[in-house]
Design a protein around this motif. Sequence first.
Motif, PDB file in Angstrom:
ATOM      1  N   UNK A 133       0.812  -1.296  -0.033  1.00  8.94           N
ATOM      2  CA  UNK A 133      -0.042  -0.094  -0.055  1.00  8.94           C
ATOM      3  C   UNK A 133       0.751   1.228  -0.030  1.00  8.94           C
ATOM      4  N   UNK A 134       0.836   1.787  -1.117  1.00 12.86           N
ATOM      5  CA  UNK A 134       1.753   2.927  -1.350  1.00 12.86           C
ATOM      6  C   UNK A 134       1.447   4.377  -0.335  1.00 12.86           C
ATOM      7  N   UNK A 135       0.145   4.256  -0.094  1.00 12.20           N
ATOM      8  CA  UNK A 135      -0.457   5.393   0.630  1.00 12.20           C
ATOM      9  C   UNK A 135       0.036   5.284   2.061  1.00 12.20           C
ATOM     10  N   UNK A 136       0.043   4.186   2.605  1.00 11.98           N
ATOM     11  CA  UNK A 136       0.319   3.757   3.962  1.00 11.98           C
ATOM     12  C   UNK A 136       1.812   3.486   4.215  1.00 11.98           C
ATOM     13  N   UNK A 137       2.643   2.992   3.056  1.00 10.07           N
ATOM     14  CA  UNK A 137       3.590   2.632   2.977  1.00 10.07           C
ATOM     15  C   UNK A 137       3.712   1.093   3.761  1.00 10.07           C
ATOM     16  N   UNK A 138       2.730   0.589   3.656  1.00  3.66           N
ATOM     17  CA  UNK A 138       2.791  -0.970   4.410  1.00  3.66           C
ATOM     18  C   UNK A 138       2.867  -1.957   3.508  1.00  3.66           C
ATOM     19  N   UNK A 139       3.753  -3.025   3.913  1.00  2.00           N
ATOM     20  CA  UNK A 139       4.122  -4.016   2.956  1.00  2.00           C
ATOM     21  C   UNK A 139       3.692  -5.291   3.736  1.00  2.00           C
ATOM     22  N   UNK A 140       3.163  -6.404   2.873  1.00  6.34           N
ATOM     23  CA  UNK A 140       2.771  -7.533   3.687  1.00  6.34           C
ATOM     24  C   UNK A 140       3.065  -8.578   2.684  1.00  6.34           C
ATOM     25  N   UNK A 141       3.552  -9.788   3.144  1.00  6.52           N
ATOM     26  CA  UNK A 141       4.103 -11.013   2.464  1.00  6.52           C
ATOM     27  C   UNK A 141       3.478 -12.114   3.122  1.00  6.52           C
ATOM     28  N   UNK A 142       3.068 -13.096   2.381  1.00  5.39           N
ATOM     29  CA  UNK A 142       2.598 -14.620   3.047  1.00  5.39           C
ATOM     30  C   UNK A 142       3.317 -15.535   2.514  1.00  5.39           C
ATOM     31  N   UNK A 143       3.286 -16.620   3.106  1.00  5.76           N
ATOM     32  CA  UNK A 143       4.110 -17.804   2.502  1.00  5.76           C
ATOM     33  C   UNK A 143       5.490 -17.792   3.109  1.00  5.76           C
ATOM     34  N   UNK A 144       6.518 -18.780   2.249  1.00  2.75           N
ATOM     35  CA  UNK A 144       7.694 -18.816   2.614  1.00  2.75           C
ATOM     36  C   UNK A 144       8.406 -17.595   2.352  1.00  2.75           C
ATOM     37  N   UNK A 145       8.916 -17.026   3.428  1.00  2.00           N
ATOM     38  CA  UNK A 145       9.777 -15.875   3.076  1.00  2.00           C
ATOM     39  C   UNK A 145      10.994 -15.662   3.954  1.00  2.00           C
ATOM     40  N   UNK A 146      11.802 -14.803   3.516  1.00  2.34           N
ATOM     41  CA  UNK A 146      13.166 -14.404   4.175  1.00  2.34           C
ATOM     42  C   UNK A 146      13.258 -12.804   4.292  1.00  2.34           C
ATOM     43  N   UNK A 147      13.702 -12.385   5.751  1.00  4.43           N
ATOM     44  CA  UNK A 147      13.917 -11.134   6.003  1.00  4.43           C
ATOM     45  C   UNK A 147      15.162 -11.143   6.683  1.00  4.43           C
TER      46      UNK A 147
END
Length: 757
Positions: free
Chosen positions: A94-108
């Motif tokens: 969401x570019x307006x709120x700068x929220x990023x969400x990811x689901x499933x197998x991920x690496x941070x």
Amino acid sequence: MPVYAETPEAESDSPTPIVSGAEIVNNACKVKPDWLMAKNNNPYHLNIEQTNSSDIIIRADDTQVAANRFAEFSGNVLFVQGEQRIATSSASYNQESNQFRADGSLTYTDGYIAVRAEQIDADANGETATILDSEYYLIPRSAIGTAGRIDIQAAEESRLITLHDGTFTTCPGDNPAWQIRASEIEVNENESWGTARNAQFRLFDVPVLYIPRFTFPLNDERKSGFLYPTIRSSARNGVELEVPYYFNLAANYDLTFTPRYMSKRGLMTNTEFRFLNERHESELQVEFLANDDSLDTDNSRSFVRLEHRTNFNEAWTGYLDFSQVSDSAYINDFGNATVNRADPHLYRRGQIDYQAGDTLAQIQIEDFQMLGPYRAPYRTMPKVSVWHDEAMPGNFSLQFFSELSHFRNPNDSADNASRFHLEPTLSYAQVKTAWDWRADLSYLYTYYDQTADTQRDASVTRTLPQFRWHGRVHLERPFKQGGLQTLTPQIQYLYVPHQEQAQIGIYDTILMQDDYHSLFRPRRFTGLDRIANAHQITLGATTSFFDSNAVELMRLSLGQIIYLDESQTQLFDESSRITASNSELAAELDFQVGRRWYVSSALQYDTDLDLTRKGRVAVEYRKDDANLLQLNYRRVQGLVGTSEEVEQIGFSSTWKVANDWSIGGHWYNDLRTNRTMDALFGVQYDRCCWSIRISAYRRVNRNYDLSFADGPLPPADFDNGVSVQFILSGLSNSTGAIMDMLQQGIFGYRRPFYLSN
């Protein structure tokens, strides 16, 4: 902030490290999850160029944008903002709120922590993230664990990680040696310690301790807490348990309190306090046992030691070393790291030093506490000494030494003496490239005011001249491929006339140890109570071999004194007089064979009697700092004032016999009595994050009765014991190396010699 959505053209085959410049170590003890090393799961394996750390870059195989505000990404999704990177298969933004969400197998990862999880919600404005159902890797600490939820505040230089329902360990494997499980674990980048709440400490997945609040180190900074316990057993003390607790009171002082339970004696408390600042350094040790259950008496037993150094200013310094035990048997029964069990006394010293230019002055007091039925030395209360060295024209120099001392007999208050000594020396020296020589002319004036008896006069004045000439020649020649051999022959002439000194008491004087270097000393006795007459010539030479890198491979020294007249001055009896025409032949040989073999030896041979008076040899094989073997032998014919002969053989060693197993110990045997004087053997098993050491000892028991009367010592017996120590790495900065064992025991380990390398 700008947001860039890209479709990658190609991926680099050169992986980028997790942390810029980080070392990738192939070591089983360096915990690093397999998933972090996999290229397809590691977002840092993709090279991204950023012009501004606040920019957000999102790369994906496919991008769907709605209302120019919402975006859906799928296929090799990579989210980048500063040090934060998220790699996943699908995500939304969401570019307006700068929220990023990811689901499933991920690496941070953000360079401080790396996480593999099923879901992440990231706020680009606040640089925060919430991660669910995750495995993590704490990069600076090489720690791993799991968490039901991770809250991350990822602002650079102030990262805060909070693990909910998490685990923490620095051990590899599915069943780590130790692990912390807690409802909340907090790790702050700017703090040196992590905090776990409602913590459960587990060993091999077995809960052993519950702690409401628990802290653990994230770097090498000190913090209050328990140190490693030690369990041991001995014939004298029974089963022993030590549990130290460390108090980090301030940056420049701390305290360690150690309860020591002994099943045969009771509970002893050991306290060590340390203090340090720019001018002062202090260490205070206090050990106290209120009642020794193994004795019939109710007397307490104790040990106190204070060591203090101080720099008052650039010219004035001070030093104090004071020790006191409650009884003579204390050190033998309980031991102490600052006192050797074979020592016959505790040495106490306090002094103040002044140094300015070529002048040095010292005020010193000395005292002893005897640890056996020995004659107590005189106390020095005090001794004031002054040294001055003045350069003069024409290669001349003037040395000046004076001393004023007062001695007291600790067992007889009426027995005391004062001594004043004055010793000016005029020297002339010539120093050239190939040779040098020096001539010293001294005048020794000594005055005594002492308690008179049948052997001592109330006052005595002694005056003696002394002349000494010492010269050397320096020769060298090529030795093998670029090497060098040096040869330094030297000669000394010494003259001191005889003066009867039997009417002077002996307060601080003993016979010096003999070796090659002592042949060129102007005195045979320490102290000033006896100055031996001398009319003698000393001949000696030293040769050394160096390789092409100037590393000394061998050194051989050989010397002897030729007596032109007998030395009639004696110490306690006739044995200290010299009636022979020459001294024993003194030789020393040190050499290195290859890179790992070292040999050191010394010999004193009586050429008149065809007898070896003293001899020693040490052979050491040193593979590296953790693997060595040393064999040593020594023989002494006729100790000072006796005809007793000592002949001993021994060895000391530590060796890593396998990847996880090490052994170490020492053994010393008296060949004359065929009796083991001191033996210690230990075996240690080391894993990545825990170690266990088991050791056993056998030594001669020097335990004198707490109150002994004059008479012969009781027959020697032996004390045997075992010790067990368990060490957890990652919860402390201690190494627990088995090499430490070599310093234990009567003799202790030392390198056999040191050449110039």
